[in-house]
Design an enzyme around this catalytic site. Structure first.
Site, PDB file in Angstrom:
ATOM      1  N   LYS A  37       3.038   5.905  -7.463  1.00 39.60           N
ATOM      2  CA  LYS A  37       2.068   6.703  -8.246  1.00 39.60           C
ATOM      3  C   LYS A  37       2.477   8.177  -8.218  1.00 39.60           C
ATOM      4  O   LYS A  37       2.483   8.857  -9.257  1.00 39.60           O
ATOM      5  CB  LYS A  37       0.658   6.550  -7.669  1.00 39.60           C
ATOM      6  CG  LYS A  37      -0.042   5.249  -7.991  1.00 39.60           C
ATOM      7  CD  LYS A  37      -1.518   5.308  -7.610  1.00 39.60           C
ATOM      8  CE  LYS A  37      -1.704   5.475  -6.128  1.00 39.60           C
ATOM      9  NZ  LYS A  37      -3.129   5.547  -5.730  1.00 39.60           N
ATOM     10  N   ASN A  38       2.842   8.661  -7.020  1.00 35.77           N
ATOM     11  CA  ASN A  38       3.219  10.075  -6.902  1.00 35.77           C
ATOM     12  C   ASN A  38       4.503  10.377  -7.679  1.00 35.77           C
ATOM     13  O   ASN A  38       4.590  11.374  -8.396  1.00 35.77           O
ATOM     14  CB  ASN A  38       3.405  10.436  -5.420  1.00 35.77           C
ATOM     15  CG  ASN A  38       2.121  10.304  -4.637  1.00 35.77           C
ATOM     16  OD1 ASN A  38       1.028  10.261  -5.227  1.00 35.77           O
ATOM     17  ND2 ASN A  38       2.222  10.202  -3.325  1.00 35.77           N
ATOM     18  N   GLU A  57       1.451   3.784  -3.415  1.00 34.72           N
ATOM     19  CA  GLU A  57       1.134   5.221  -3.312  1.00 34.72           C
ATOM     20  C   GLU A  57       2.346   6.068  -3.713  1.00 34.72           C
ATOM     21  O   GLU A  57       2.246   6.998  -4.531  1.00 34.72           O
ATOM     22  CB  GLU A  57       0.724   5.538  -1.869  1.00 34.72           C
ATOM     23  CG  GLU A  57       0.373   6.979  -1.601  1.00 34.72           C
ATOM     24  CD  GLU A  57      -0.813   7.454  -2.446  1.00 34.72           C
ATOM     25  OE1 GLU A  57      -1.673   6.634  -2.781  1.00 34.72           O
ATOM     26  OE2 GLU A  57      -0.834   8.660  -2.774  1.00 34.72           O
ATOM     27  N   HIS A 108       0.850  -1.212   0.000  1.00 38.68           N
ATOM     28  CA  HIS A 108       0.000   0.000   0.000  1.00 38.68           C
ATOM     29  C   HIS A 108       0.884   1.260   0.000  1.00 38.68           C
ATOM     30  O   HIS A 108       0.675   2.176  -0.800  1.00 38.68           O
ATOM     31  CB  HIS A 108      -0.893  -0.006   1.254  1.00 38.68           C
ATOM     32  CG  HIS A 108      -1.853   1.142   1.349  1.00 38.68           C
ATOM     33  ND1 HIS A 108      -3.208   1.011   1.177  1.00 38.68           N
ATOM     34  CD2 HIS A 108      -1.636   2.463   1.568  1.00 38.68           C
ATOM     35  CE1 HIS A 108      -3.782   2.202   1.293  1.00 38.68           C
ATOM     36  NE2 HIS A 108      -2.855   3.097   1.530  1.00 38.68           N
TER      37      HIS A 108
HETATM   38  O1  LIG Z   1      -4.842  12.532  -5.273  1.00 34.17           O
HETATM   39  C1  LIG Z   1      -4.011  11.776  -4.792  1.00 34.17           C
HETATM   40  O2  LIG Z   1      -4.296  10.808  -4.021  1.00 34.17           O
HETATM   41  C2  LIG Z   1      -2.516  12.054  -5.049  1.00 34.17           C
HETATM   42  C3  LIG Z   1      -2.102  13.258  -4.279  1.00 34.17           C
HETATM   43  C4  LIG Z   1      -0.620  13.496  -4.536  1.00 34.17           C
HETATM   44  O3  LIG Z   1      -0.479  14.147  -5.848  1.00 34.17           O
HETATM   45  C5  LIG Z   1       0.853  14.604  -6.078  1.00 34.17           C
HETATM   46  C6  LIG Z   1       1.739  13.794  -6.747  1.00 34.17           C
HETATM   47  F1  LIG Z   1       1.281  12.599  -7.165  1.00 34.17           F
HETATM   48  C7  LIG Z   1       3.048  14.208  -6.972  1.00 34.17           C
HETATM   49  C8  LIG Z   1       3.464  15.457  -6.484  1.00 34.17           C
HETATM   50  C9  LIG Z   1       4.860  15.886  -6.664  1.00 34.17           C
HETATM   51  C10 LIG Z   1       5.336  16.989  -7.368  1.00 34.17           C
HETATM   52  C11 LIG Z   1       4.607  18.007  -8.091  1.00 34.17           C
HETATM   53  O4  LIG Z   1       3.414  17.874  -8.352  1.00 34.17           O
HETATM   54  N1  LIG Z   1       5.324  19.089  -8.428  1.00 34.17           N
HETATM   55  C12 LIG Z   1       4.659  20.221  -9.087  1.00 34.17           C
HETATM   56  C13 LIG Z   1       4.317  21.236  -8.048  1.00 34.17           C
HETATM   57  C14 LIG Z   1       4.973  22.454  -8.073  1.00 34.17           C
HETATM   58  C15 LIG Z   1       4.599  23.419  -7.125  1.00 34.17           C
HETATM   59  C16 LIG Z   1       3.635  23.151  -6.154  1.00 34.17           C
HETATM   60  C17 LIG Z   1       3.244  24.194  -5.161  1.00 34.17           C
HETATM   61  O5  LIG Z   1       3.682  25.350  -5.349  1.00 34.17           O
HETATM   62  O6  LIG Z   1       2.506  23.858  -4.183  1.00 34.17           O
HETATM   63  C18 LIG Z   1       3.024  21.884  -6.116  1.00 34.17           C
HETATM   64  C19 LIG Z   1       3.372  20.914  -7.068  1.00 34.17           C
HETATM   65  N2  LIG Z   1       6.677  17.001  -7.262  1.00 34.17           N
HETATM   66  O7  LIG Z   1       7.051  15.957  -6.518  1.00 34.17           O
HETATM   67  C20 LIG Z   1       5.971  15.266  -6.165  1.00 34.17           C
HETATM   68  C21 LIG Z   1       6.019  14.050  -5.353  1.00 34.17           C
HETATM   69  C22 LIG Z   1       5.166  13.935  -4.277  1.00 34.17           C
HETATM   70  C23 LIG Z   1       5.226  12.792  -3.493  1.00 34.17           C
HETATM   71 CL1  LIG Z   1       4.176  12.631  -2.146  1.00 34.17          CL
HETATM   72  C24 LIG Z   1       6.115  11.772  -3.786  1.00 34.17           C
HETATM   73  O8  LIG Z   1       6.127  10.670  -2.999  1.00 34.17           O
HETATM   74  C25 LIG Z   1       6.961  11.876  -4.873  1.00 34.17           C
HETATM   75  C26 LIG Z   1       6.932  13.032  -5.669  1.00 34.17           C
HETATM   76  O9  LIG Z   1       7.760  13.185  -6.717  1.00 34.17           O
HETATM   77  C27 LIG Z   1       2.579  16.270  -5.799  1.00 34.17           C
HETATM   78  C28 LIG Z   1       1.266  15.821  -5.603  1.00 34.17           C
HETATM   79  F2  LIG Z   1       0.359  16.571  -4.918  1.00 34.17           F
END
Ligand SMILES: O=C(O)CCCOc1c(F)cc(-c2c(C(=O)NCc3ccc(C(=O)O)cc3)noc2-c2cc(Cl)c(O)cc2O)cc1F
Length: 386
Positions: free
Chosen positions: A253-254, A250, A246
Site C-alpha cells: 500500500k505504501n 502494508e 499483514h
Molecule cells: O496512514 C497510513 O496507515 C499510511 C501511512 C504511510 O503513508 C505513507 C506512504 F504510504 C508512503 C510514503 C512514502 C513516500 C512519500 O510519501 N514521499 C513524499 C514525501 C516527501 C517528503 C516528506 C517529508 O519531508 O517528510 C514526506 C513524504 N515516499 O516513499 C514512501 C514509502 C514509505 C514506506 Cl513506509 C514504504 O514502505 C514505501 C514507500 O515508498 C510515506 C507515507 F507516510
C-alpha cells in the site's frame, strides 16, 4: 464476574504473583512439534499458567502509565478488558482438567479474543484523546512509543497462544477455509509459499490502488537462494501466513501510494520489484519502489504511534484515501516481523524511491517469540518520564 472490592483485592494479589514470573517464549519449532502431537490437556495446563503470566506482565506495565493517560476513556476501557480477561483465566487455576473444563476453557479463550478484538483501534483513540487534551513533550512521546511497542507485541503473543489452542482443539478444523488449510498446524503453514503470499498481498493492495488512482504499478518478483540449493527450488518456510500477509499488504500500500503520487499522470508507472532470498540463517523480502522516497530525517516518523495518529478514517466516507489507515500499519508490521526474531527495515532514498526489507529466521528453532518482560526498572522509566 463483577469487579467487587474483594475481587479487586484478589486481582491485585494475583497480578503481583503472576507478574513475578517471566513469560516463556516458544519457538516456531516448538509450536509445530507440539501441534503435530497435540494434547489438549497439556495445552490447557500450559496456557492456564502462561496466559496469566503474559497478561500480568503487561498489566503491571499498564499500571505504570501516568494518570493522565490511564484516565483517557479509551485506555480505561482497554484496562477493564484486561482485568476481566485476567479474572476469566484465573477461574481455571485449580480446576480439574476434565472434558467439561476443557470445553469451557476453549469457550473462554474465544470470549477473551473477541473482547480484545478492537484493542489496537481503542488504544489509538486513547492516544488521540491524550494529544487533544494535553501537551505531549518529546520524552512523553518516546515513553508512549516504548510502551505501545511492548503492549502490541504482548497482544500479538497472547492472541497467538489463544489461536493455536482454539484452532487445534476448538473443533473448527473441518470448516478450515482456503486451499490445503488442512496441512496447517493451527495458524502455522509448515510449507508457506512465500511468493504466493506476495502475489496475494499485491493483488489486494492493487485493487485499492486501482479504485483510487484508476491505475497501479506492476509487480516483478525475483528469487535468489544460497548456492547450496538448486536455484529453481521454490522458497517455502514454516510461518504464519497471516502475519506475512499483514506486513506485505502494508508495504505494498505504501509503495503504491508513493509511486502513484510521485509519478502522477504518467502513462506507465515504474513497477514494484520484490526480491526474495533464502540464506542459511535469513529469509529476506526486499520490496523496491521508485516512489521518490522520503528524507532520511522523516524516516523515524513513519514508525511512530503518536506522529502518524491521523484522524480515524471514516468508514462511511468512500472518498477516504483507501491506502491510509490509522497510521499504525508500519509499526505493527515491524512488530510482526520482530515477533519471531526477524525485523522490518526501511531504506528510503529521497529523490529516487524506497526499499523495505522484511527479515525472517530461516530456521524454525531460531524463530522464537520475542516477548516483553515486565521489569522493575520500567517503573522508574515511566514514572520519571511521563
Ligand atoms: O496512514 C497510513 O496507515 C499510511 C501511512 C504511510 O503513508 C505513507 C506512504 F504510504 C508512503 C510514503 C512514502 C513516500 C512519500 O510519501 N514521499 C513524499 C514525501 C516527501 C517528503 C516528506 C517529508 O519531508 O517528510 C514526506 C513524504 N515516499 O516513499 C514512501 C514509502 C514509505 C514506506 Cl513506509 C514504504 O514502505 C514505501 C514507500 O515508498 C510515506 C507515507 F507516510
Amino acid at each position: 464476574m463483577k469487579l467487587t472490592l474483594k475481587n479487586c483485592r484478589n486481582i491485585v494479589k494475583s497480578l503481583d504473583f503472576y507478574s513475578q514470573f517471566n513469560p516463556s517464549p516458544l519457538s516456531i519449532k516448538k509450536f509445530i512439534d507440539f501441534g503435530l502431537n497435540a494434547c489438549e490437556h497439556q495445552s490447557f495446563l500450559f496456557l492456564r499458567n502462561e496466559l496469566p503470566i503474559r497478561l500480568a506482565n503487561i498489566m503491571k506495565e499498564i499500571s505504570l502509565l501516568p494518570e493522565k493517560l490511564l484516565q483517557m476513556p479509551s485506555v480505561v476501557a482497554v484496562n477493564e478488558w484486561y482485568k476481566m480477561s485476567f479474572q476469566d483465566i484465573l477461574e481455571f487455576e485449580k480446576q480439574e482438567a476434565d472434558s467439561k473444563t476443557l470445553y469451557h476453557f476453549c469457550d473462554t479463550l474465544v470470549k477473551i479474543r473477541n473482547r480484545h478484538s478492537d484493542v489496537v483501534e481503542t488504544m489509538a483513540q486513547g492516544v488521540i484523546e491524550l494529544k487533544t487534551s494535553h501537551d505531549i513533550d518529546y520524552q512523553t512521546e518516546h515513553s508512549i512509543q516504548y510502551f505501545l511497542d511492548r503492549f502490541y507485541m504482548s497482544r500479538i503473543s497472547i492472541r497467538m497462544l489463544i489461536n493455536q489452542h482454539t484452532l487445534l482443539f476448538g473443533g473448527q478444523l473441518e470448516s478450515a477455509p482456503g486451499p490445503n488449510k488442512s496441512k496447517y498446524i493451527g495458524c502455522f503453514d509448515p510449507n508457506c509459499d512465500i511468493i504466493e503470499v506476495i502475489k496475494d498481498a499485491y493483488e489486494n493492495a492493487r485493487f485499492l490502488c486501482d479504485q483510487y488512482y484508476l491505475a497501479s504499478p506492476e509487480l516483478i518478483i525475483r528469487q535468489f537462494i544460497h548456492n547450496d540449493i538448486p536455484h529453481e527450488t521454490k522458497i517455502t518456510m514454516v510461518y504464519v501466513p497471516s502475519h506475512l500477509y499483514h506486513m506485505l499488504f502494508e508495504l505494498f500500500k505504501n509503495a503504491m501510494r508513493a509511486t502513484m503520487e510521485y509519478h502522477n499522470a504518467v502513462e506507465k508507472y515504474p513497477p514494484i520489484t520484490v526480491i526474495v532470498s533464502k540464506g542459511k540463517q535469513d529469509i529476506c523480502l526486499k520490496m523496491c519502489d521508485k516512489g521518490g522516497g522520503i528524507p532520511r530525517s522523516s524516516h523515524d516518523h513513519l514508525f511512530k504511534y503518536m506522529y502518524s495518529t491521523a484522524p480515524q478514517p471514516s468508514k462511511s466516507d468512500s472518498h477516504t484515501v483507501p491506502l491510509a489507515g490509522y497510521g499504525y500499519g508500519l509499526p505493527i508490521s515491524r512488530l510482526y516481523a520482530r515477533y519471531f526474531h526477524g525485523d522490518l527495515n526501511l531504506l528510503p532514498c529521497e529523490g529516487y524511491g524506497t526499499d523495505a526489507i522484511i527479515y525472517m529466521k530461516a530456521l524454525s528453532n531460531e524463530a522464537s517469540e520475542l516477548l516483553p518482560v515486565f521489569n522493575k526498572s520500567a517503573s522508574k522509566y515511566y514514572r520519571n518520564a511521563l
